[in-house]
Structures are given as C-alpha cells and as structure tokens.
Write an enzyme that holds these catalytic residues in place. Structure first.
Site, PDB file in Angstrom:
ATOM      1  CB  CYS A  52      -0.913  -0.004   1.222  1.00 23.99           C
ATOM      2  SG  CYS A  52      -2.058   1.395   1.230  1.00 23.99           S
ATOM      3  CB  CYS A  56      -1.507   3.645   8.144  1.00 23.94           C
ATOM      4  SG  CYS A  56      -2.519   4.371   6.832  1.00 23.94           S
ATOM      5  CB  CYS A  59      -1.067  -0.433   8.172  1.00 25.28           C
ATOM      6  SG  CYS A  59      -1.972  -1.587   7.111  1.00 25.28           S
ATOM      7  CB  CYS A  96     -16.102  -6.496   5.811  1.00 24.37           C
ATOM      8  SG  CYS A  96     -15.138  -4.987   5.618  1.00 24.37           S
ATOM      9  CB  CYS A 127     -18.928  -4.073   4.688  1.00 21.46           C
ATOM     10  SG  CYS A 127     -17.892  -2.743   5.343  1.00 21.46           S
ATOM     11  CB  CYS A 187     -18.524   0.609   8.752  1.00 18.76           C
ATOM     12  SG  CYS A 187     -17.445  -0.311   9.858  1.00 18.76           S
ATOM     13  NE  ARG A 259     -18.039  -5.313  12.951  1.00 21.90           N
ATOM     14  CZ  ARG A 259     -18.329  -4.307  12.126  1.00 21.90           C
ATOM     15  NH1 ARG A 259     -17.410  -3.524  11.679  1.00 21.90           N
ATOM     16  NH2 ARG A 259     -19.574  -4.120  11.747  1.00 21.90           N
TER      17      ARG A 259
HETATM   18  N1  SAM Z   1      -6.767   0.598   3.023  1.00 23.54           N
HETATM   19  C1  SAM Z   1      -8.044   0.941   3.515  1.00 23.54           C
HETATM   20  C2  SAM Z   1      -7.991   2.157   4.396  1.00 23.54           C
HETATM   21  O1  SAM Z   1      -7.096   2.263   5.229  1.00 23.54           O
HETATM   22  O2  SAM Z   1      -8.845   3.010   4.276  1.00 23.54           O
HETATM   23  C3  SAM Z   1      -8.758  -0.182   4.198  1.00 23.54           C
HETATM   24  C4  SAM Z   1      -8.036  -1.230   5.013  1.00 23.54           C
HETATM   25  S1  SAM Z   1      -7.356  -0.704   6.549  1.00 23.54           S
HETATM   26  C5  SAM Z   1      -6.332  -2.074   6.946  1.00 23.54           C
HETATM   27  C6  SAM Z   1      -8.703  -0.729   7.701  1.00 23.54           C
HETATM   28  C7  SAM Z   1      -8.432  -0.379   9.138  1.00 23.54           C
HETATM   29  O3  SAM Z   1      -7.791  -1.453   9.809  1.00 23.54           O
HETATM   30  C8  SAM Z   1      -7.556   0.803   9.456  1.00 23.54           C
HETATM   31  O4  SAM Z   1      -8.197   2.022   9.298  1.00 23.54           O
HETATM   32  C9  SAM Z   1      -7.204   0.536  10.911  1.00 23.54           C
HETATM   33  O5  SAM Z   1      -8.163   1.146  11.756  1.00 23.54           O
HETATM   34  C10 SAM Z   1      -7.291  -0.985  11.041  1.00 23.54           C
HETATM   35  N2  SAM Z   1      -5.964  -1.571  11.295  1.00 23.54           N
HETATM   36  C11 SAM Z   1      -4.964  -1.749  10.408  1.00 23.54           C
HETATM   37  N3  SAM Z   1      -3.868  -2.286  11.001  1.00 23.54           N
HETATM   38  C12 SAM Z   1      -4.175  -2.447  12.303  1.00 23.54           C
HETATM   39  C13 SAM Z   1      -3.439  -2.933  13.443  1.00 23.54           C
HETATM   40  N4  SAM Z   1      -2.180  -3.339  13.354  1.00 23.54           N
HETATM   41  N5  SAM Z   1      -4.077  -2.956  14.644  1.00 23.54           N
HETATM   42  C14 SAM Z   1      -5.352  -2.537  14.751  1.00 23.54           C
HETATM   43  N6  SAM Z   1      -6.082  -2.048  13.717  1.00 23.54           N
HETATM   44  C15 SAM Z   1      -5.505  -2.005  12.505  1.00 23.54           C
HETATM   45  C1  DTB Z   2     -11.536  -2.110  10.924  1.00 19.48           C
HETATM   46  O1  DTB Z   2     -11.735  -1.062  11.571  1.00 19.48           O
HETATM   47  N1  DTB Z   2     -10.814  -3.129  11.336  1.00 19.48           N
HETATM   48  C2  DTB Z   2     -10.737  -4.178  10.342  1.00 19.48           C
HETATM   49  C3  DTB Z   2     -11.726  -3.654   9.270  1.00 19.48           C
HETATM   50  N2  DTB Z   2     -12.049  -2.344   9.737  1.00 19.48           N
HETATM   51  C4  DTB Z   2     -11.363  -3.655   7.856  1.00 19.48           C
HETATM   52  C5  DTB Z   2      -9.340  -4.428   9.879  1.00 19.48           C
HETATM   53  C6  DTB Z   2      -8.390  -4.804  10.988  1.00 19.48           C
HETATM   54  C7  DTB Z   2      -7.066  -5.054  10.386  1.00 19.48           C
HETATM   55  C8  DTB Z   2      -6.066  -5.572  11.387  1.00 19.48           C
HETATM   56  C9  DTB Z   2      -4.733  -5.807  10.788  1.00 19.48           C
HETATM   57  C10 DTB Z   2      -4.702  -6.825   9.687  1.00 19.48           C
HETATM   58  O2  DTB Z   2      -5.399  -7.861   9.741  1.00 19.48           O
HETATM   59  O3  DTB Z   2      -3.952  -6.630   8.730  1.00 19.48           O
HETATM   60 FE1  SF4 Z   3      -2.904   1.190   3.332  1.00 19.47          FE
HETATM   61 FE2  SF4 Z   3      -2.922  -0.027   5.670  1.00 19.47          FE
HETATM   62 FE3  SF4 Z   3      -3.178   2.602   5.578  1.00 19.47          FE
HETATM   63 FE4  SF4 Z   3      -5.209   1.032   4.688  1.00 19.47          FE
HETATM   64  S1  SF4 Z   3      -4.445   1.184   6.776  1.00 19.47           S
HETATM   65  S2  SF4 Z   3      -4.352   2.847   3.697  1.00 19.47           S
HETATM   66  S3  SF4 Z   3      -4.019  -0.709   3.857  1.00 19.47           S
HETATM   67  S4  SF4 Z   3      -1.367   1.422   4.928  1.00 19.47           S
END
Ligand code: SAM
Ligand code: DTB
Ligand code: SF4
Length: 316
Positions: A52, A56, A59, A96, A127, A187, A259
């Site tokens: 990506c 973030c 992530c 989702c 979703c 959401c 959730r």
């Molecule tokens: N890329 C898209 C975006 O960020 O808009 C969607 C996928 S992103 C992985 C969805 C959400 O997962 C993020 O906004 C964050 O709140 C959650 N998330 C990602 N990595 C995480 C982590 N290590 N621990 C907890 N929540 C996480």
């Molecule tokens: C959200 O708030 N949490 C979910 C869903 N929306 C898409 C994602 C959690 C991702 C946790 C890290 C991973 O599995 O990569």
């Molecule tokens: Fe990309 Fe992860 Fe950020 Fe979503 S949360 S925009 S997958 S870096």
C-alpha cells in the site's frame, strides 16, 4: 441515527465515572436499544493485500515498512465467492472486503463492483473498505448494491499526523461525507493503544459521535503491534482504559453497532465479556482479520455458546 453535539467536558466526566457505575450506565443505554443477548457476526477478507502506498504507522500492509507480508493481487470472483459462502455457512451475516489501496483505480472499481454483486447474491450484507473515494465512486458502489463502507478516522485530529502523513484527516472526513451522500451505511471507528493520550481518545470519540449523522457501525480496534512498523514496540493500552472507552462510546452512540474489532484475539474471555458488558455488540468471526490473526473460530463458537449470545440477523 441522530446528529449530536457532545462536548469534551461531558465525555471526560463519563470517562471519570467509577468503573462499575459506568458499566451499569452503558449497559442500561445498550439495553434500551438492543437485545443484550444478541451479537452481530461479520466476516473479513483481504481482497488485495500489501504494497500500500500509504504510510499508516500501525499497518502491516504499508509498503513503507518491512513487515515480511506476502503481497497479493486483487482476488478473482470465484475465490471470493467461495470464501463468502463459507463465511455464511459459519454464521456470518456480513462480508467485508478490504483492499490495501490509497483509493480504488478506474480499472479496479468495476472488478470490486462484481465482487459486491456476487457476495450480495449469496444473501450476505456487503461492506468494503478501499481507501479514499470521490463522489462518483461512492455513487457507483451504491448502485452496485453496497450496504456499508468502512473508512476509519483512526484517532484524534491532533494525534493523527504522528500516525499518517500521506492523507489528511480532512481527506477522511470528505470520503465519509461522499459515502453518506450516496446513502451507503457508514462504518467508521478507530484504533486504541497507539500511544495516544486519553485526551486523544476523547477527541476521537467526539469526532465520531458528532458527525452530521452518527455511523451505523463503529469498529473499535485495539492496536495489534506489528513487527517492522513504527508502532511495533509501543506500550500496551491498559485493559480497563480500553473497556472504559467502549462504555463511553456506547453512551455517546446509543444506536450504533459497536464492533470489538482487531485485537480481540489477544484478549482473554473475561476481557471480551467486559467489552460486551460495556456495549460492544459485534465481532469478526473467522481465524484471520485482513492479514493478522483473529480469535480462533472454534474458540469463538464455544465462547458464544458459553455466554448464550445468539447471532443478530440482518439489519441493512
Ligand atoms: N486501506 C483501507 C484504508 O485504510 O482506508 C482499508 C483497510 S485498513 C487495513 C482498515 C483499518 O484497519 C484501518 O483504518 C485501521 O483502523 C485498522 N488496522 C490496520 N492495522 C491495524 C493494526 N495493526 N491494529 C489494529 N487495527 C488495525
Ligand atoms: C476495521 O476497523 N478493522 C478491520 C476492518 N475495519 C477492515 C481491519 C483490521 C485489520 C487488522 C490488521 C490486519 O489484519 O492486517
Ligand atoms: Fe494502506 Fe494499511 Fe493505511 Fe489502509 S491502513 S491505507 S491498507 S497502509
């Protein structure tokens, strides 16, 4: 969902309520709007993984950090439908699909639309979470029959620049308003435990609760620290502070589904029960989140049975 004008001192006072009284108050609000013995079961699938362009700091999928994640191209329809059918058989009512994009490209959006149509035809709520959307894209997703769009605010506006530099808080608010204008259910939630202060948590909750229309669904993620990311070694959030956050959220957003999202797999049964008592009434079912582990499916089935929690049927 109503629009609200919560203020900081009222929220701080809720946070400072003695825990047992806070839990009682949150349960009382919860029971006025929901059957407390029901829980929403959703299933999650990463349809495009890793590499990506966003940075973030939490992530595993960001291309900016070495997290050892295997990247994958957009999955094809057949594979997604197989997994969605399995999720339905296992008891999920919503499916989702998440993609590690800054925003969907013109080439990819029609492919996602096909996935949405296919999943919906299986009788599941749909979703997606695809990053930023412009107005026209939200409209196209609505026309495809999409029920929910997930897009998180993640944290307070003040703490946000310490976590993400490649898109702004306002970008997120803009996407949320396009989703709302297209009449797709919202959401939207955040992550707790990224090193933010209680003040930041309060500001996040204020942002969520004071949106023009409150989100129908609020995922509360507890940070899963991912080796290789800047937040790998951040100090864990205190369990009771996390429970308080859920309870305060329930008081502020009485009609939203809350959730208990990422991080549940690292919580004891007792901790999960406290979160349910505080007003959480939705969770991910399935061994995997997007890339990280979730609480094991077989373990969750046993927990739901022990607690006498029954699956909530469709709402959308
Ligand atoms: N890329 C898209 C975006 O960020 O808009 C969607 C996928 S992103 C992985 C969805 C959400 O997962 C993020 O906004 C964050 O709140 C959650 N998330 C990602 N990595 C995480 C982590 N290590 N621990 C907890 N929540 C996480
Ligand atoms: C959200 O708030 N949490 C979910 C869903 N929306 C898409 C994602 C959690 C991702 C946790 C890290 C991973 O599995 O990569
Ligand atoms: Fe990309 Fe992860 Fe950020 Fe979503 S949360 S925009 S997958 S870096």
């Amino acid at each position: 969902m109503s629009s609200n004008t919560w203020n900081k001192s009222a929220v701080a006072a809720l946070y400072n309520t003695p825990l047992l009284s806070l839990l009682f108050e949150a349960q009382t609000v919860h029971r006025a709007h929901f059957n407390p013995d029901e829980i929403e079961l959703c299933s999650l699938l990463s349809i495009k993984t890793g590499a990506c362009p966003e940075d973030c700091a939490y992530c595993p999928q960001s291309g900016h950090y070495k997290t050892g994640l295997q990247k994958e191209k957009l999955l094809d329809l057949e594979e997604v439908l197989k997994l969605a059918a399995e999720a339905k058989k296992n008891g999920a009512t919503r499916f989702c699909m998440g993609a590690a994009w800054r925003s969907p490209s013109d080439k990819d959006l029609p492919r996602v639309i096909n996935l949405i149509k296919g999943v919906k035809a299986l009788g599941l709520e749909t979703c997606v979470t695809l990053g930023m959307l412009h107005k026209g894209q939200a409209q196209q997703l609505k026309e495809a029959g999409l029920d929910f769009y997930n897009h998180n605010l993640d944290t307070s506006p003040e703490f946000y620049p310490k976590i993400i530099s490649t898109r702004t808080y306002q970008d997120r608010l803009d996407t949320l308003s396009h989703v709302r204008a297209a009449d797709i259910h919202v959401c939207c939630g955040g992550i707790i435990g990224m090193g933010e202060t209680r003040d930041d948590r309060i500001e996040l909750l204020l942002q969520l609760a004071n949106l023009p229309t409150q989100p129908e669904s609020v995922p509360i993620n507890r940070l899963i620290p991912i080796p290789g990311t800047p937040l790998a070694d951040i100090e864990h959030i205190d369990n009771i502070e996390f429970v308080r956050t859920v309870a305060v959220l329930r008081m502020m957003m009485p009609q939203s589904m809350i959730r208990l999202s990422a991080g549940r797999g690292e919580m004891s049964e007792e901790m999960q029960i406290l979160c349910f008592m505080a007003g959480a009434n939705s969770m991910w079912l399935g061994d995997k989140l997007l890339t990280a582990r979730n609480s094991a499916y077989t373990q969750d089935k046993k927990l739901l049975e022990k607690l006498g929690l029954t699956p909530l049927s469709h709402r959308a």
